[in-house]
Design a protein around this motif. Structure first.
Motif, PDB file in Angstrom:
ATOM      1  N   ASP A  77       0.845  -1.196   0.000  1.00  0.00           N
ATOM      2  CA  ASP A  77       0.000   0.000   0.000  1.00  0.00           C
ATOM      3  C   ASP A  77       0.881   1.248   0.000  1.00  0.00           C
ATOM      4  O   ASP A  77       2.104   1.187   0.191  1.00  0.00           O
ATOM      5  CB  ASP A  77      -0.953  -0.007   1.203  1.00  0.00           C
ATOM      6  N   SER A  78       0.260   2.394  -0.230  1.00  0.00           N
ATOM      7  CA  SER A  78       1.011   3.645  -0.401  1.00  0.00           C
ATOM      8  C   SER A  78       1.791   4.016   0.856  1.00  0.00           C
ATOM      9  O   SER A  78       2.907   4.545   0.781  1.00  0.00           O
ATOM     10  CB  SER A  78       0.068   4.783  -0.791  1.00  0.00           C
ATOM     11  N   TYR A  79       1.225   3.727   2.034  1.00  0.00           N
ATOM     12  CA  TYR A  79       1.908   4.070   3.282  1.00  0.00           C
ATOM     13  C   TYR A  79       3.209   3.266   3.408  1.00  0.00           C
ATOM     14  O   TYR A  79       4.267   3.817   3.730  1.00  0.00           O
ATOM     15  CB  TYR A  79       0.998   3.781   4.483  1.00  0.00           C
ATOM     16  N   THR A  80       3.133   1.962   3.154  1.00  0.00           N
ATOM     17  CA  THR A  80       4.323   1.114   3.289  1.00  0.00           C
ATOM     18  C   THR A  80       5.338   1.429   2.189  1.00  0.00           C
ATOM     19  O   THR A  80       6.554   1.346   2.415  1.00  0.00           O
ATOM     20  CB  THR A  80       3.934  -0.375   3.251  1.00  0.00           C
ATOM     21  N   LEU A  81       4.851   1.780   1.001  1.00  0.00           N
ATOM     22  CA  LEU A  81       5.755   2.204  -0.070  1.00  0.00           C
ATOM     23  C   LEU A  81       6.582   3.402   0.376  1.00  0.00           C
ATOM     24  O   LEU A  81       7.789   3.466   0.149  1.00  0.00           O
ATOM     25  CB  LEU A  81       4.956   2.573  -1.327  1.00  0.00           C
TER      26      LEU A  81
END
Length: 515
Positions: free
Chosen positions: A170-174
């Motif tokens: 997901d964008s947060y982990t990216l």
């Protein structure tokens, strides 16, 4: 070599200490194969027999390899998997034995508070603590990738080989992974097709060029590489155009001299005229050699063509009809009382953190999950093309053309060959399914879906494993697609390029329109 295919030859490169290097190239170019060679050479401390030259390492090199495909250990819990990492093993061994020989490593890696460090990292990765005691195969693909990233952080390595580390994230982990790689004090060598990710993490690009079988270096991020590559292509085209003009002039001269030689020799049987004719003929041969030398000196620019599939649907449907109607759908513990409708012309992107139920929702919509939920799902009886996150092909001994013919017998050989060429498969009759990379299998499955004339598409992380050229082709296909689709993706560039009409976020078991 893989089978009879040469992936690259006379390749020379080195990874400098503290450098961040991205490896790119088309699906099937040999990126994963190269990583496997390097890691195998490291593990066995010797060069690989399939390579002509040595793969050498500096003293004290410690490599950790994060492969694309993750072999799930069904009887291992997430917690056990984490505790089996290199640094935790050192900590655990010291706690049990108080072995003084381990003190240097305890201090070097600052392992005294490793349990708190792991807890903090799990919070940063937004990994649900209640999943720690689950078997690892029970959590979502994105959560598995998070645990893989955690295992890399806890490896103690000074060179990381990361093969597609952004898949399913997901964008947060990216964002977390971008910052972690930038701050990592050692070397990272990674394969990625995520353009934004490469732009924000690497300082060098290595490109495997399938046309020249070379590995070329570009000092800079992906955008630098792309612009530099376009400049090279422009220069190649200009040089090729100049050479073409020169060859045409030489060809005309060669034809004239051949004709003149025949005229002179036919004019008289006199030895003098025959000698002159032979000299003129020899000049034409010399000219022909010059033409061939010029032809071999420069080849047509090696820019990989981005051919699009022209054929999408047989029938144009202008009606915007109801496809799905969902009322009070719950699937504990991830979905709760969700209600929504989907129409045939809508282009919907579903986003949300890993583990919120995006893939589960898609499986409920297509009927793959038939039990364990409450609420109503009404589906219109139309042809839906579904592409899951991971795909497998059973009969691996046949060619990809045979595979297509077996799957859709109504398609002609010519049509299949053209379509495969459209998604960058060259000489498809010579390509066996068993030699396909993960990205190539994904492309093949996508092509099958498109060729089956679907009236609606459901795509779960369709860009995973796909090279950048193939992603751009997929973007063009979706932009020309006459009907609607639902797509789950964390690829920002991809979503920006496919004319999404509605963005839905799954968060805290709820479905929220954010566009």
């Amino acid at each position: 070599k893989v089978g009879d295919i040469t992936l690259f030859e006379d390749a020379n490169f080195y990874i400098k200490p503290k450098s961040k290097v991205g490896l790119i190239g088309r699906n099937g170019a040999g990126k994963t194969t190269l990583f496997e060679y390097i890691y195998s050479a490291y593990k066995h401390k010797e060069s690989i027999s399939k390579t002509k030259e040595n793969i050498n390492f500096l003293p004290d090199t410690k490599i950790n390899y994060l492969p694309q495909e993750f072999k799930l250990l069904k009887k291992v819990t997430v917690k056990k998997y984490i505790e089996n990492t290199s640094l935790f093993n050192i900590y655990s061994k010291y706690q049990k034995t108080k072995d003084a020989s381990l003190l240097d490593k305890m201090n070097l890696y600052n392992l005294w508070d490793i349990e708190e460090t792991i807890s903090h990292l799990l919070e940063q990765l937004k990994f649900k603590k209640e999943n720690l005691n689950k078997n690892i195969y029970e959590i979502s693909a994105g959560e598995i990738t998070k645990i893989k990233i955690l295992s890399v952080i806890l490896s103690g390595a000074n060179i990381l080989l990361l093969d597609e580390p952004t898949n399913n994230l997901d964008s947060y982990t990216l964002s977390f992974l971008k910052n972690w790689i930038k701050d990592f004090p050692y070397s990272v060598f990674m394969i990625s097709h995520n353009r934004d990710f490469l732009d924000n993490t690497v300082d060098e690009i290595l490109e495997i060029n399938q046309n020249t079988k070379t590995i070329n270096s570009y000092i800079g991020n992906y955008s630098f590489f792309y612009n530099k590559r376009q400049e090279e292509i422009k220069k190649q085209k200009e040089e090729y155009a100049r050479e073409s003009k020169k060859r045409k002039k030489l060809k005309k001269a060669e034809i004239f001299l051949k004709k003149r030689a025949k005229e002179i020799q036919s004019f008289s049987n006199n030895a003098h005229f025959q000698t002159i004719g032979a000299r003129v003929a020899m000049k034409s041969v010399v000219l022909k050699e010059r033409i061939e030398n010029r032809l071999n000196r420069i080849s047509f620019p090696t820019l990989e063509k981005k051919i699009n599939i022209k054929y999408i649907n047989n029938v144009s449907n202008t009606k915007n009809t109801l496809i799905f109607n969902v009322e009070n759908l719950s699937y504990k513990p991830i979905l709760k009382n969700i209600s929504f409708s989907v129409f045939s012309k809508e282009r919907i992107a579903i986003i949300g953190n890993n583990g919120v139920g995006k893939t589960t929702l898609l499986k409920l919509l297509i009927g793959e999950i038939k039990q364990g939920y409450s609420g109503n799902i009404v589906r219109r009886n139309i042809k839906i093309g579904y592409v899951p996150q991971t795909t497998k092909i059973q009969n691996s001994q046949i060619s990809i053309i045979e595979y297509m013919q077996n799957s859709i017998p109504s398609l002609s050989y010519k049509h299949i060959s053209t379509s495969l060429g459209s998604i960058l498969f060259r000489n498809p009759e010579n390509i066996k399914v068993k030699y396909l990379s993960t990205g190539e299998i994904k492309k093949l499955q996508l092509l099958l879906i498109i060729e089956s004339n679907p009236e609606f598409l459901i795509l779960d992380e369709p860009t995973n494993h796909m090279d950048i050229s193939s992603i751009e082709i997929l973007e063009n296909i979706l932009n020309k697609f006459e009907y609607g689709f639902i797509v789950v993706s964390h690829d920002k560039n991809f979503l920006d390029n496919i004319k999404i009409s509605k963005i839905i976020e799954l968060k805290n078991t709820k479905w929220t329109d954010i566009k």
